[in-house]
Every structure is written in structure tokens, then in C-alpha cells.
Design an enzyme around this catalytic site. Structure first.
Site, PDB file in Angstrom:
ATOM      1  N   TYR A 176     -62.057  39.335 -18.439  1.00  8.30           N
ATOM      2  CA  TYR A 176     -61.635  38.871 -17.161  1.00  8.30           C
ATOM      3  C   TYR A 176     -62.090  39.957 -16.234  1.00  8.30           C
ATOM      4  O   TYR A 176     -62.957  39.705 -15.225  1.00  8.30           O
ATOM      5  CB  TYR A 176     -60.294  38.379 -16.975  1.00  8.30           C
ATOM      6  CG  TYR A 176     -60.110  38.320 -15.397  1.00  8.30           C
ATOM      7  CD1 TYR A 176     -60.555  36.805 -14.789  1.00  8.30           C
ATOM      8  CD2 TYR A 176     -59.440  39.173 -14.703  1.00  8.30           C
ATOM      9  CE1 TYR A 176     -60.444  36.814 -13.334  1.00  8.30           C
ATOM     10  CE2 TYR A 176     -59.383  38.938 -13.304  1.00  8.30           C
ATOM     11  CZ  TYR A 176     -59.378  37.763 -12.624  1.00  8.30           C
ATOM     12  OH  TYR A 176     -59.642  37.625 -11.523  1.00  8.30           O
ATOM     13  N   ASP A 199     -59.567  33.678 -16.178  1.00  7.06           N
ATOM     14  CA  ASP A 199     -58.258  33.773 -16.267  1.00  7.06           C
ATOM     15  C   ASP A 199     -57.613  32.388 -16.647  1.00  7.06           C
ATOM     16  O   ASP A 199     -58.111  31.380 -16.671  1.00  7.06           O
ATOM     17  CB  ASP A 199     -57.632  34.590 -15.061  1.00  7.06           C
ATOM     18  CG  ASP A 199     -57.547  33.981 -13.820  1.00  7.06           C
ATOM     19  OD1 ASP A 199     -58.116  32.856 -14.007  1.00  7.06           O
ATOM     20  OD2 ASP A 199     -57.204  34.634 -12.917  1.00  7.06           O
ATOM     21  N   GLU A 203     -58.338  44.187  -8.927  1.00 10.14           N
ATOM     22  CA  GLU A 203     -58.127  43.113 -10.100  1.00 10.14           C
ATOM     23  C   GLU A 203     -56.966  43.459 -11.139  1.00 10.14           C
ATOM     24  O   GLU A 203     -56.632  42.648 -11.590  1.00 10.14           O
ATOM     25  CB  GLU A 203     -59.436  42.763 -10.579  1.00 10.14           C
ATOM     26  CG  GLU A 203     -60.565  41.845  -9.760  1.00 10.14           C
ATOM     27  CD  GLU A 203     -60.044  40.733  -9.543  1.00 10.14           C
ATOM     28  OE1 GLU A 203     -59.163  40.358 -10.390  1.00 10.14           O
ATOM     29  OE2 GLU A 203     -60.452  40.184  -8.511  1.00 10.14           O
TER      30      GLU A 203
END
Ligand code: SF4
Length: 351
Positions: free
Chosen positions: A120, A138, A37
Site C-alpha cells: 500500500y 488498503d 502515509e
């Protein structure tokens, strides 16, 4: 407005058929989710895959990363850009070892206390690695929800942002939260794309407000962002014997990475500038080459010019003379690809 929870079953059924294959999927490992991520922020999946695989073969566990030195981590990140992500990931890994007994927490509030983990990434780690039913919001997700729920006001307004976050929280199902969040991400990246979405491939047309009203291409509403600033730089490639002049950046942009001199002067003034400021007299050694690198908020317009200079000169303050053969062992940002190619060609031509 449709009830947010009604979209989850259609979306999960679509995800089971159409999910994109990625090396970090189907793995319940918070460290790997965290790495993937972090790499995926501002970066395309296809670009990230080889970096992710290389990074994990070098640092297979959180402890391996926590024990690494920053130069090694930056070297593994070389070319991926946004290098503060790598520095924060390293800092965060050390924090997890010291403060959380080497176990990545599953509570999003605890995750937010770790360096480099924002809302996020906290949502993504908690939901994907631990199945905690929290959203991971996001830009892609905001776009999908703006269209689905017909939000026609600026998503920069705090009250609209809050409304979208509430919708996103309610929409996450109690089971398969990680799959659901990844399904929304995939939908935003491949079907409900910026500009004109590919609604014929979408599993949610029957409930999508923007599709029904026909204004999906106008959503989300985002007031004009400021244009990128252009910065002109002269980049002398100085070859002194088998060495070239480089500098490790201390500025926040590309901090800790090596660059060739990036000088705020006109290309035609470079010989005078180098003589006066660096006490280096140059001999032109080839044609100038234009290079351009686009960052989020600015663009470097570079003129790269090769010169030969006397051997054994002392390095100006803050700079280092490095053997050309050593450059491969140092971390350079992709903004330096053309200067690097220039110095290698130039060096081998001279040999
Ligand atoms: Fe996006 Fe179209 Fe699907 Fe609506 S129907 S969510 S606009 S792709």
C-alpha cells in the site's frame, strides 16, 4: 461489470471539487508522503495532522530523520500508537541514505525493499510523489471496489483479492495517478464508508453495481474476525520520594516505550506480590482507578493503584526509578495516560 477505467474521470472531477484539505496534499515530496502515509495507517486524519506537523518540524528532511536517535523519534510519535511504524520509518530512512543515495526510489518494487514499506505505502509514494500509475490498495479501497464492481465473495479469498487488485491496477489512469488514488481513499473514508454508505453524495451511483442492486451495506464480504482478547493488569504507581518505578518495554507490543509496572496479579494481591517479587513494601495511598486501552487484537483492562514506598530503594531488575519531573522527557504510549495522570496528581498532592 463496468470497465474499471470508466470511473476515473468522474472520480477525479469529484476530487477536484471535494478533496479533503490535508497538510501533506499538493506537495511532491516522497519523504513527506512516506511520513504521512505511515502515520495514517490505522489512524484518523484529524489525529495525524498535529503529529505530522510536529514530526516534520523536528525532522524536516529524510537525512534529518536518518541521523536521529530512536528515543527522539519515539518521543515525536508518543501517543500516536503502533510504534513499530516509527521504528521502521527510522530504519527505512537510514536504508534510503545508505542504499539509495538519500533519494526515495519511485519504482514500487524498489520501495518494497525498504523497511516498513508494504504494497500500500509503495503504491501511495510512487503514485502521489512521482505520478507512477500504480494502485495503493488498503481496506477502504477494497470496500469501494467490492461495491462498485459487485464482488460478493469473501475478500479474504486469494482469488478474490487477486481479482480486486487487478481491477485496481486497471482503474488507475496514466495521468494524475496520485490524485486518483487519493480520490478513492477520500471516497472510502467519507462517502463509501463501512456499514451503510452515503450513496446520495457519491459521483459513481450510475455505474455502481452494489448501488444498482441495493446491497451496498452488505459489502464487502468479510468473514467474522476473531474477537479481541481481554487482559487484566494491575498497575501500581509506586512513589519513592520524588521518584516512581517505570520500565522500558522489550516486548514487541510497545517496544522501546516506557510503562509503569504492568503486573499479572489481582489488584488486592498487589502488596503481597510487590513484597515477594520486588522486595518493595507498600503503603496504600489512594483509591484504585480503572483504565482501559484497546489495541487491534487485545484490550488491556487496567487497575491503577497508588502506593508510597520507602525512599532510596534499589530498582528491581529491568526497572528504573525515574524522577516524576523527568517523565515528560520520556516516550510513554497513550495506554499509560491514566497512570501518568495518577502519578502527577498523587505527587503534587503529597508535596
Ligand atoms: Fe459506494 Fe454507494 Fe458510491 Fe457505490 S454508489 S461506490 S456503494 S458510495
Amino acid at each position: 461489470m463496468i470497465e474499471p477505467y470508466k470511473i476515473s474521470s468522474s472520480l477525479l472531477e469529484w476530487y477536484d471539487r471535494c478533496a479533503r484539505s490535508m497538510p501533506w496534499r499538493g506537495i511532491r515530496d516522497p519523504y513527506k508522503t512516506w511520513v504521512s502515509e505511515t502515520m495514517l495507517q490505522q489512524t484518523r486524519v484529524e489525529t495525524v495532522i498535529p503529529y505530522y506537523e510536529r514530526f516534520l518540524s523536528r525532522f524536516p528532511t529524510l537525512k534529518d530523520l536518518a541521523n536521529a536517535n530512536e528515543a527522539d523519534v519515539l518521543k515525536m510519535w508518543e501517543g500516536l500508537g503502533y510504534y513499530s511504524r516509527a521504528r521502521n520509518l527510522l530504519k527505512g530512512a537510514r536504508q534510503v541514505v545508505e542504499q539509495f543515495g538519500s533519494i526515495v526510489p519511485q519504482d514500487p518494487h524498489q520501495l518494497r525493499k525498504i523497511s516498513g514499506i508494504g504494497p500500500y505505502t509503495a503504491g501511495a509514494i510512487a503514485s502521489i510523489a512521482y505520478d507512477v500509475p500504480v494502485p495503493a490498495i488498503d481496506g477502504n479501497v477494497l470496500r469501494v471496489y467490492s461495491r462498485l464492481f459487485g464482488i460478493r465473495k469473501s475478500i479474504r479469498l486469494p482469488e478474490i483479492r487477486e481479482k480486486l487488485e487487478t481491477i485496481a491496477s486497471i482503474a488507475v489512469p496514466d495521468k494524475r495517478a496520485g490524485d486518483y488514488n487519493q480520490a478513492v481513499m477520500d471516497l472510502g473514508a467519507t462517502v463509501c464508508i463501512p456499514g451503510t454508505p452515503d450513496c446520495v453524495r457519491c459521483p459513481l451511483t450510475s455505474v455502481c453495481d452494489a448501488y444498482i442492486r441495493g446491497d451496498a451495506a452488505d459489502l464487502p464480504v468479510i468473514p467474522g474476525s476473531s474477537p479481541q482478547k481481554n487482559i487484566s493488569l494491575s498497575v501500581p504507581i509506586l512513589l519513592s520520594g520524588d521518584r516512581t518505578l517505570i520500565r522500558k518495554r522489550t516486548e514487541s507490543l510497545l517496544k522501546g516505550l516506557w510503562c509503569f509496572p504492568l503486573l499479572d496479579c489481582r489488584p488486592q494481591d498487589l502488596p503481597t506480590y510487590l513484597s515477594k517479587k520486588f522486595h518493595i513494601n507498600t503503603v496504600s495511598a489512594g483509591e484504585s482507578i480503572s483504565a482501559r486501552h484497546v489495541f487491534t487484537h487485545l484490550i488491556w483492562q487496567m487497575t491503577v493503584i497508588p502506593f508510597t514506598v520507602e525512599p532510596d530503594l534499589p530498582a528491581p531488575e529491568g526497572y528504573t526509578w525515574s524522577a516524576v519531573s523527568e517523565l515528560d522527557n520520556l516516550a510513554f504510549p497513550s495506554a499509560m495516560n491514566i497512570p501518568l495522570r495518577t502519578v502527577r496528581n498523587f505527587f503534587f498532592d503529597l508535596k
